[in-house]
Every structure is written in structure tokens, then in C-alpha cells.
Write an enzyme that holds these catalytic residues in place. Structure first.
Site, mmCIF file in Angstrom:
data_model
loop_
_atom_site.group_PDB
_atom_site.id
_atom_site.type_symbol
_atom_site.label_atom_id
_atom_site.label_comp_id
_atom_site.label_asym_id
_atom_site.label_seq_id
_atom_site.Cartn_x
_atom_site.Cartn_y
_atom_site.Cartn_z
ATOM 1 N N SER A 1 72.436 -0.789 17.712
ATOM 2 C CA SER A 1 72.780 -1.848 18.639
ATOM 3 C C SER A 1 71.543 -2.630 19.110
ATOM 4 O O SER A 1 71.690 -3.732 19.643
ATOM 5 C CB SER A 1 73.499 -1.291 19.860
ATOM 6 O OG SER A 1 72.698 -0.358 20.519
ATOM 7 N N SER B 1 70.630 3.661 17.553
ATOM 8 C CA SER B 1 70.423 2.259 17.913
ATOM 9 C C SER B 1 68.976 1.815 18.060
ATOM 10 O O SER B 1 68.730 0.625 18.228
ATOM 11 C CB SER B 1 71.167 1.950 19.217
ATOM 12 O OG SER B 1 72.557 2.089 18.999
ATOM 13 N N LYS C 1 65.584 -4.092 26.297
ATOM 14 C CA LYS C 1 66.965 -4.230 25.813
ATOM 15 C C LYS C 1 67.903 -4.473 26.982
ATOM 16 O O LYS C 1 67.766 -3.851 28.052
ATOM 17 C CB LYS C 1 67.358 -2.956 25.065
ATOM 18 C CG LYS C 1 68.749 -2.958 24.449
ATOM 19 C CD LYS C 1 68.992 -1.646 23.700
ATOM 20 C CE LYS C 1 70.346 -1.620 23.008
ATOM 21 N NZ LYS C 1 70.592 -0.326 22.348
#
Lengths: 469, 473, 94
Positions: free
Chosen positions: A137, A161, A62
Site C-alpha cells: 500500500s 506494504s 505515509k
């Protein structure tokens, strides 16, 4: 041999490599080809790397996690072009185990969001239905794993997330016990909540990746020693005490299809030998979101203050330092970070601290105590991970509070620093539904055991229907 | 102090920052202190790169506790770091990690010996924080105003800093100066810091207000910042006290303001306007866990402290005058003095020699054999001044012995000196004439000549007497 | 307690060094008010005697020995610097 990256697990890939049935280069190419084919639609990646060679398993990361020599944007324009000179500890750990960084995945800006629509580089799309969000997210990592663009990935979870995108995309995600995975090198959002965690197709893959990245780090004084990870094998759940907090199932906005899939999974758990009993979190669910949206923005308002154009990242010039800072931040931050920075600043400001931040920290104690009490009677707490299945891109973007409510079920355990695992447990209207299992502090092995057995029994096909050959 | 119609009392409080001379910075392990060129002592943490996290320096925490103990403070059972939020180029995280309402040390006292007794100055708190980077304001003209750019060097960023705040227990400039000197000496003796004002390893601000003598009100105060010497500070404080008294006596009111004495070293952002008071939005640092100083640690540190300068001044002042005690201790001579007295010298004479003559030699007291020096002091009256001075100059030499110098006796016998005196007078008829004519000052000239003739061994008192006698005859 | 005035929006924007346009001020005022309304809920709870939780883990005394580690080289320190002058970071005047 042709590799079906949609179906290939990290464990299976490792077996193929060790048996020399596939080479490191072939494995990498399979993913590179898949990315070329499907990423233009899914937009899971912000940056794809070149093969560094060797036969380590490829890993998507990420884009809030710092990778030396590889651009790291945190999904924001304010870090466009920023290339870290050091690896986050989790990346260093992964590399030490031979893993190769495949690329950096898309994220809501500074990990703030539940849909990845807040990324300054455009949203990612759900591999099950590209007109819908993959969650956030960490929607990029989720789309990559479910879309066959990576065997597994690292995500970060502050209020859900990792778990929520895993639910919306139909794969496994672990939010670890706070303090078991280092945050060093990870772009900070909310320091007392952020945790890096594994995103994968199976519970076993998740457990293995967790064992690689976890552990006390001298560079992060909020980390502690971690109990040894036990890779789960059993397929029964005898003796497991599952609590089902009624407030989770009764929370606002839970779709009937979600409830149905989760209930079916719980019945299955019972048939495997678990006991399932209703319980109560009297205030944690009701007040969790409010508490989170005071604590997290407050910490974020200070963590994001360093983005000022002085030493790295975007700079918009000004006549004096103050003007440069203001213009840089106005141009570099999207709306969601601005909103959270302002709420956070307000909550900490003179005259308001006690009423807002101070109170929220005390509500946090209430939430922790409520969970601690339940874990005296139960081994895991079960609930849906997300109140809804994946919603259409654009559906909630204009209503911040509605967007925040996506996290109503993931947030409470985050506030208490507890681990949570999402496993896909069924479909509703053709879209994945996730089951959230929350454990006590350092209860990852219990989660892995429960998750693995259920996963086997559920036999959920993680490959999105529309992508099956 | 009395002035004008009523009399006034000054109320002074101090805020001092001391840089600790640890090997590494407060929250990262970059080297601490002067070293290479700009920005050669940086890392992700002190540059505030994305993802960096602070890791406290154990030694800095221990040394802060030690300083707190030396200042008679209570050591907190639980101390917490806080974020202090503000934007400035020398503050890369846009927050400084400091301490707020749970500092490491609080409620202490430093007793300052003065000529009028001991002044007990309360220490409100001593806490630990990190220093900022160094801003260099560049201007085409070289002036501060109209700067065209700011250049930042992060080598200093993150240096451990102890902040000490006193109660407003000081009531005159001289005591403020003594407090600062004593604090500085305490810090240096404990090995915590070089505490050099010119280098910035010790900095201080002064808060000054006045009130009618005898009242306990606290009126508006002025802050004096960036003074770079204790003497300068004392003068500045006196001037400010006088100014405030004048303002009140003329019927006005003192306004709260900050006087910057060295704007080139401005360290915190100046306020844009009165309305924009800084709101630091303190909250507990979530990247750091609390400090619970273990009892064994505190006791070990307490045991390492020894007798501090203030206590030594007071102890020695029981034997000598306060002034002598102060000179010895602040001059780093008291240990030698103790040893010399223990070796048999008279306390006052030894103090006199050390404070006046020895100190001028620049010799390191630690190099001196106290026993030999004691002999020298004891024999001082009986040997020529020149012999004594020479002996003192070699007192630090390895293997120094007083014996050879003690053999050089003073010639005090008039029968030995008279012939020399007569010779000198005969050789200087003009001066003798002038003396007899009234120029009494010329006596010194004759004495000097006789001393020269005798190679400094004559007893000056006897020479003086005999020259006077012969010239008057 | 809920609801944020325009002045308050301008105030926090200034504290946070965000330069907002007129449109942004209006938009954020509406959104922040909405958010504040939602989070103000925390005031409903009876929290008498409940201490704050700053850390999920009850740990203390985490520190490191005073031993130097290598610093960044100049090129690394300045790798992403928008403006470097000799070996300094350069910004508009403070």
C-alpha cells in the site's frame, strides 16, 4: 550547489548540512523543486508542507501516519479534510531528532492493497515506468524515495506494504519486528500486524531512521524495549547462515527474471562468505495468504468501525443515526475496504468464528513455529520479495484474489511478527527486483549487516534509468 | 410461594455494573468522575480518534481483583480483554473493550444474611470493561419519541466498570434487595466506588422467571432494566413474579422480553426487530496483552480486605438478633457497638440505643468516645429521659463526658412526686372530671403535665401509677 | 464452506453498517465468494492441539499507573467535528 535529490542519501545530506555546504532551506528547496517537477506525473504526495525552518533532514510520511496540524487521509474519502490534533509517536520521535515533515504520501485506502490503485485520490506511479504501479500500500513513499522527491520516508507494513513497493521501485525498506515501533497515532488497519518502518535508498539510512522511530512507547502497550541499533559497516558476510525456503521460490506466479536476479544475489552472498542452504516452510507459504486474509480483515472490520461520521471525517446525513452511519460509510469507503470489512465481519460472526477467525489464529501459530524452527539453524531467510516486477496500472484491479497473491512472499513472516528487509538486487526487463531478507525476532541488526554488505557488493543503482541525467 | 392450584418458585438473577472511582479512566489517563462541562475530559483514546490505542489502568485491574476476592471468586491466572462490537452514538470505537470468556474473576459467592438464615448467591463472574459516553436525546417536545437529534458527551466514556453477574440463586424479591444492598455496602467499604444509583455509579438489571416449586427447570425469563432504587426494584420484581404466575396459571406462556423502567436512560441500542439479535462478534483485543495477576499482588489485595459486612452481620447475629445485627452493620454502627460493648455495656442494650436513638442523631459514629457512651448506656434506666437524650446529642463532641448527665437522677420516690401530682390534678379539674367519667386517655395528659413540672426528671412509670391512684381515689 | 449467499452479504453489510446498492450486492457477492473460497483453505490443516496466536510477542501485564494526564481542550476535541452544538457532538437521533 546543485543537489541531485535522486541520488542523495539522508546520510550524505546530513554530512552536507553539518559541513555547512548546504543550508537547511536549500536542502528543503531542492526537494520542493523536485516535487514540483516530477510529482504531477508520479503523484507520490497527497499533501506537501511548507518549510518549518531549521536544518533537520526532510522526511516524507505515509498518509496513514497521524501528523498534527497536517491533513491525514489514509488514502480515503472518509477522512478527507481530517487534520489530527496529535502526532503519532513515530512522528514525535522524528521531530525530536530534528526531522522536518516534507509531506504526506499516497497510499492504498487504509493501507489495503498492493498497488496504491485503491487510493481514493488516484494511484501513484512507478518512477522506473510511470505506466506501472509502484506497489502498495505504500506506493507514495516508494515513489517519493525512488523518484528523488524525499531522502527517506516512513511507511507502514501489515502484509508487505513497505517491502513490496521497495522491491518494485528499487530501494530499501524495512518491516520491523512487531512491537519495536509504536502504532500510536497510526490509522489502524490490522492491529496485530501493522508496523511503521523506514523507507530509504540505503540500508544504513534505513537503520538510522529505524533507530530514531523505534522503542517502547507508554501509549502503545504492544511495544517492547528494542536492542540498540548497530549501523552496518562491514562488507563481508562470513559466518552468516542464509536459509532459502524452497516454497518461497516455488510459489505460484514467480517470474523467471525475478528468480534469476535473486539467485544471482545469493551467489554473491556466498562469495562474501555466507553459507546458503535450501530449507523448508512446509505450510507457511501455502497457507499464509489465506490466514492473512482472515486475520487482517477481521481486525480491520473493527478498527474501521469508528468511521461513522459522528466525530470527524466525512458525514452524509440521514434521518437517524443508523442511516447517517450507513450512508457515510457507503460513500466514504472504496471497494477494497468494503470487501475487507465484510470478509472480516463474516469471519467473526456468530457461527463462523471457529471455522474462520479462530482457525486462522491457529494457522498463525503454525507459521510462527515453522519460522522459529528455521531460525535455530539459520540467521536469515532469503527469497524474492515480490513474485513479479512492477505490473501495469489496471492489470490486476478487477481480480482481488490475484492482487492478494502479490503478497504471497511477504505475508508469512508478517504473520509471525518477524522483521523483513528488502534490498534491490537486480533488474528484470529493465524493472527492479527485490531480495527479501527475513530475520528472527529482534534480528534487525543481522538484517542490516547482511543487507548492507550485499548492497555494497551488488552496487545496484537506485536511480531509475529513465531519470538518470 | 403458593398461588392458585400449584405453588411456584421465583428464579432471579442479577447483573450489576459498578463504576470504579479511580483517578483516571480505564484505557486512558483522562480524569475520571464528575468535573467540568461536557466533553472537557476527553483525549484521542476516549474520543476514538484515528490511531488512538488503549492503555489499561493498573489500579482498576487491582480493584477488580479485590472485589473478586471479596466475592470469594477465583482469580484468573490469565485474563484477556475482548472487543464487543456494536454501533451506537455513545460507543465511539463502535466496539466496547470488555471481557468475554477469560474474565478476571469467576465462580464466587456472596452470602446474604436474612431473617431466615443465610442465602448463598453464586457469583458467575466479575469482569472489567469501559463505560459508554452519555447520550442526550433531544426532542422539540421534550419527549423521547420523536427526538430530533442526539447530543453526546464523552466525559463518561471510558470510565472503568466492573460487571458482576450472579447465578439464578435468588428466589424472592426481598433477598434480591438484600443482595443488592449488601453488594453495595461491600463495594463502598472497600473504597472502590460510591455506588450511587441516582448518579449511575451503580446500575443493575434483573432477570426473572418462575417455575413450579420443587422443579429445577429454567423457564423463559424477563429482563427488568434501569430501575433506580432497591425498593422500587423489589416491588417491580414482585409484580413481575405475580404476572408470570398468572400467565402460566391461565394456560399461557411467558415471552422473552425486556421491560425498561427508565427509558430516558436507555443505554444500549434497542433492537429493531426480534430477528436482529445482537451479534457482538467478540474477539480478543489485539491492542492489549493478557493480564496474568501475580500471586503476590493477589495476596496483598486479599490482605487489604478486612471483615466484610456480610461476615460482620453473621458474627454479630450470634450475640444479637439477625435484625439487630443487620441494622447495626448496614447502618455503619457495628464498630461503635463493638467498642461500646468492649467498654462494659450490655450487648443488647447498646444495640438498642445505637439502632434506635443514636442513629437518629445523625452523629458520625467515628466521632464518639465509646467508653463514655458505654457509661451512658449503663446508666440509662437511672437518669431522666431528657437527660439521656441530651447526653446522646452531644456524644460526638470533642472531650464529651457522660459524668454530668449521670448526676441528673430520676425522681422515683412517690413521696416526692405526690405533692406535684396533687397540684396538677387540682389545676385541671375539668380533665380530672372527664377522666373519672371514662376518658382514660387523659391519663397521658396528666402524666405529661407532671413531667413538665418536674423538668423531665420524674420516673414516668411511678408518675403513671400515682396519677392513676389519685384520680381514682 | 466457501461461497456466500446474497442474504449473507446483506447480513454482514448490515452488521458493518454498509448501505449497498443492488449492483454492489451482486458484485460483492461474487468477489466475496471468490475470496472466501481462497481463505477457506485454512480448514485443510490439521490443527489438533495448536493454540491460537493473538499476539506475536509473548508479553503480559502492560498497564499504566492511575495518574491523570492533561485532556484535550474543547477546540481540539471538536477540531474535526461535523456537527457541534454548544459543547456536545450532535448526530441524527439514535
Amino acid at each position: 550547489m546543485t543537489l541531485d535529490t535522486l541520488r542523495l542519501t539522508a546520510e550524505e545530506a546530513r554530512r552536507l548540512l553539518d559541513a555547512k555546504e548546504v543550508s537547511g532551506a536549500e536542502l528543503w528547496s531542492a526537494y520542493a523543486d523536485a516535487i514540483e517537477l516530477r510529482d504531477p506525473e508520479l503523484h507520490a504526495y497527497l499533501h506537501v508542507c511548507e518549510d518549518p525552518g531549521g536544518d533537520g533532514l526532510p522526511l516524507a510520511v505515509k498518509d496513514v501516519i497521524g501528523t498534527r496540524g497536517i491533513p491525514t487521509t489514509a488514502g480515503s474519502k472518509i477522512l478527507e479534510g481530517y487534520v489530527p490534533v496529535y502526532d503519532a509517536t513515530v512522528v514525535a520521535n522524528a521531530k525530536r531528532h530534528g526531522l522536518r515533515v516534507l509531506g504526506k504520501t499516497n497510499t492504498d485506502e487504509f493501507a489495503m492493497g498492493s498497488s496504491t490503485e485503491n487510493s481514493a485520490y488516484g494511484p501513484s506511479r512507478n518512477p522506473w515506468d510511470p505506466s506501472r504501479v509502484p506497489g502498495g500500500s505504500g506506493g507514495g513513499s516508494a515513489a517519493a524515495v525512488s523518484g528523488g522527491l524525499a531522502p527517506w520516508a516512513l511507511g507502514s507494513d501489515t502484509g508487505g506494504s513497505i517491502k513490496q513497493p521497495a522491491a518494485l521501485c528499487g530501494h530499501v525498506g524495512l518491516r520491523p519486528t512487531y512491537g519495536t515501533v509504536s502504532r500510536y497515532g497510526v490509522v489502524a488497519f490490522a492491529s496485530s500486524l501493522d508496523q511503521v518502518g523506514p523507507v530509504a535508498k540505503t540500508v544504513r539510512d534505513c537503520a538510522f531512521l529505524y533507530s530514531i522511530i523505534s522503542g517502547r512507547d507508554a501509549n502503545d502497550t504492544t511495544t517492547v524495549d528494542v536492542p540498540a541499533v548497530q549501523l552496518p559497516e562491514g562488507e563481508e558476510l562470513k559466518g552468516l547462515r542464509i536459509g532459502v525456503p524452497k516454497e518461497m521460490n516455488g510459489a505460484p506466479g514467480i517470474e523467471p527474471g525475478v528468480t534469476a536476479a535473486v539467485n544471482a544475489a545469493l551467489e554473491l552472498a556466498e562469495s562474501l562468505g555466507a553459507s546458503v542452504e535450501e530449507c523448508s516452510l512446509p505450510r507457511s507459504v501455502d497457507y499464509g495468504v489465506a490466514c492473512y486474509y482472515l486475520v487482517a480483515p477481521a481486525e480491520a472490520s473493527a478498527n474501521l468501525a469508528r468511521y461513522d461520521g459522528a466525530r470527524y471525517g466525512l458525514r452524509v446525513d440521514g434521518d437517524d443515526f443508523r442511516e447517517m452511519v450507513m450512508r457515510t460509510r457507503d460513500a466514504g469507503f472504496g471497494d477494497e475496504p468494503k470487501r475487507r470489512i465484510m470478509i472480516g465481519t463474516y469471519a467473526l460472526s456468530s457461527g463462523y468464528y471457529d471455522a474462520y477467525y479462530g482457525t486462522a489464529q491457529r494457522v498463525r501459530t503454525v507459521i510462527k513455529r515453522e519460522h522459529d524452527e528455521l531460525f535455530e539453524r539459520f540467521d536469515v531467510l532469503a527469497s524474492p520479495t515480490s513474485p513479479t516486477v512492477a505490473f501495469p496500472i489496471g492489470a490486476k484491479i478487477d481480480d482481488p484474489v490475484a492482487m492478494y497473491m502479490n503478497d504471497v512472499l511477504t505475508i508469512p513472516s508478517c504473520m509471525a511478527g518477524l522483521p523483513g528487509l528488502n534490498i534491490p538486487c537486480g533488474l528484470s526487463d529493465g524493472l527492479p527486483v527485490g531480495l527479501q531478507l527475513v530475520g528472527p525476532q529482534f534480528g534487525e541488526n543481522t538484517l542490516f549487516r547482511a543487507g548492507h554488505a550485499l548492497e555494497r557488493a551488488l552496487a545496484f543503482d537506485v536511480v531509475p534509468e529513465r531519470l538518470r541525467g | 410461594m403458593a398461588s392458585g392450584v400449584g405453588s411456584w418458585e421465583a428464579v432471579i438473577g442479577l447483573e450489576i455494573h459498578v463504576q470504579l472511582k479511580t483517578e483516571t479512566k480505564m484505557f486512558c489517563r483522562c480524569r475520571n468522575g464528575f468535573g467540568g462541562g461536557p466533553n472537557t475530559q476527553t483525549c484521542p483514546v476516549c474520543l476514538a480518534l484515528p490511531g488512538a490505542l488503549p492503555v489499561p489502568n493498573r489500579r482498576a485491574i487491582e480493584e477488580t481483583i479485590k472485589l473478586g476476592l471479596a466475592l470469594d471468586c477465583e482469580i484468573a491466572e490469565r485474563a484477556v480483554f475482548h472487543r464487543k462490537n456494536y454501533f451506537y452514538p455513545d460507543n465511539p470505537k463502535a466496539y466496547q473493550i470488555s471481557q468475554y470468556d477469560e474474565p478476571l474473576c469467576a465462580r464466587g459467592r456472596l452470602e446474604v444474611p436474612t431473617g431466615d438464615g443465610v442465602v448463598a448467591v453464586g457469583i458467575t463472574r466479575a469482569h472489567l470493561e469501559e463505560d459508554a459516553a452519555k447520550n442526550v436525546h433531544v426532542a422539540a417536545s421534550g419527549r423521547i419519541h420523536g427526538a430530533t437529534a442526539t447530543l453526546v458527551d464523552f466525559n463518561r466514556c471510558g470510565t472503568p466498570l466492573v460487571e458482576i453477574v450472579t447465578e439464578p440463586d435468588i428466589h424472592d424479591a426481598e433477598t434480591a434487595k438484600r443482595f443488592l444492598q449488601l453488594l453495595r455496602q461491600t463495594v463502598v467499604e472497600l473504597g472502590l466506588s460510591d455506588a450511587e444509583l441516582e448518579k449511575g455509579s451503580m446500575r443493575f438489571d434483573v432477570n426473572v422467571s418462575v417455575r413450579p416449586a420443587g422443579s429445577d427447570e429454567l423457564r423463559t425469563r424477563t429482563e427488568l432494566k434501569n430501575m433506580n432504587s432497591f425498593n422500587f426494584a423489589a416491588k417491580g420484581i414482585e409484580r413481575e413474579i405475580a404476572r408470570q404466575i398468572r400467565v402460566y396459571e391461565e394456560g399461557g406462556a411467558v415471552e422473552q422480553e425486556t421491560l425498561h423502567f427508565d427509558p430516558a436512560h436507555e443505554e444500549s441500542p434497542p433492537l429493531r426487530s426480534k430477528e436482529e439479535a445482537q451479534d457482538y462478534r467478540y474477539f480478543p483485543e489485539p491492542d492489549l496483552v493478557p493480564v496474568h495477576p501475580p500471586a503476590e499482588l493477589v495476596e496483598r489485595l486479599r490482605g487489604e480486605i478486612g471483615e466484610l459486612p456480610g461476615a460482620r452481620i453473621r458474627r454479630i447475629a450470634e450475640t444479637l438478633s439477625y435484625y439487630d445485627a443487620d441494622v447495626l452493620v448496614t447502618g455503619g454502627l457495628d464498630r461503635l457497638w463493638s467498642d461500646v460493648v468492649a467498654a462494659g455495656a450490655d450487648a443488647k442494650e447498646a444495640a438498642n440505643v445505637l439502632a434506635n436513638q443514636f442513629v437518629a442523631t445523625g452523629i458520625d459514629p467515628a466521632a464518639v468516645d465509646a467508653g463514655e457512651l458505654a457509661k451512658l448506656v449503663a446508666a440509662r434506666a437511672g437518669i431522666p429521659r431528657a437527660a439521656f437524650d441530651e447526653a446522646l446529642a452531644h456524644a460526638g463532641d470533642a472531650g464529651f463526658s457522660a459524668a454530668p448527665y449521670l448526676e441528673r437522677k430520676v425522681v422515683a420516690d412517690a413521696s416526692e412526686l405526690d405533692p406535684v401530682i396533687e397540684r396538677v390534678i387540682a389545676a385541671n379539674p375539668a380533665q380530672a372530671e372527664a377522666f373519672r367519667g371514662g376518658k382514660q386517655g387523659l391519663l397521658g395528659y396528666f402524666v405529661g403535665q407532671v413531667m413538665k413540672e418536674t423538668g423531665g426528671t420524674a420516673d414516668p412509670r411511678v408518675v403513671n401509677e400515682r396519677v392513676r391512684a389519685k384520680l381514682s381515689a | 464452506m466457501a461461497g456466500i449467499t446474497r442474504d449473507e452479504v446483506l447480513h454482514v453489510a448490515r452488521l458493518a453498517r454498509l448501505e449497498l446498492s443492488e449492483d454492489e450486492v451482486a458484485k460483492f457477492q461474487a468477489q466475496l465468494s471468490q475470496i472466501l473460497e481462497a481463505v477457506s483453505k485454512v480448514a485443510e490443516l490439521d490443527l489438533a492441539g495448536v493454540p491460537p496466536t493473538a499476539h506475536p510477542l509473548a508479553i503480559a501485564n502492560a498497564w499504566d499507573d492511575d495518574v491523570p494526564r492533561p485532556c484535550l481542550g474543547l477546540d481540539e476535541a471538536f477540531a474535526n467535528a461535523p456537527d457541534r452544538e454548544d459543547d456536545y457532538f450532535r448526530t441524527p437521533p439514535a
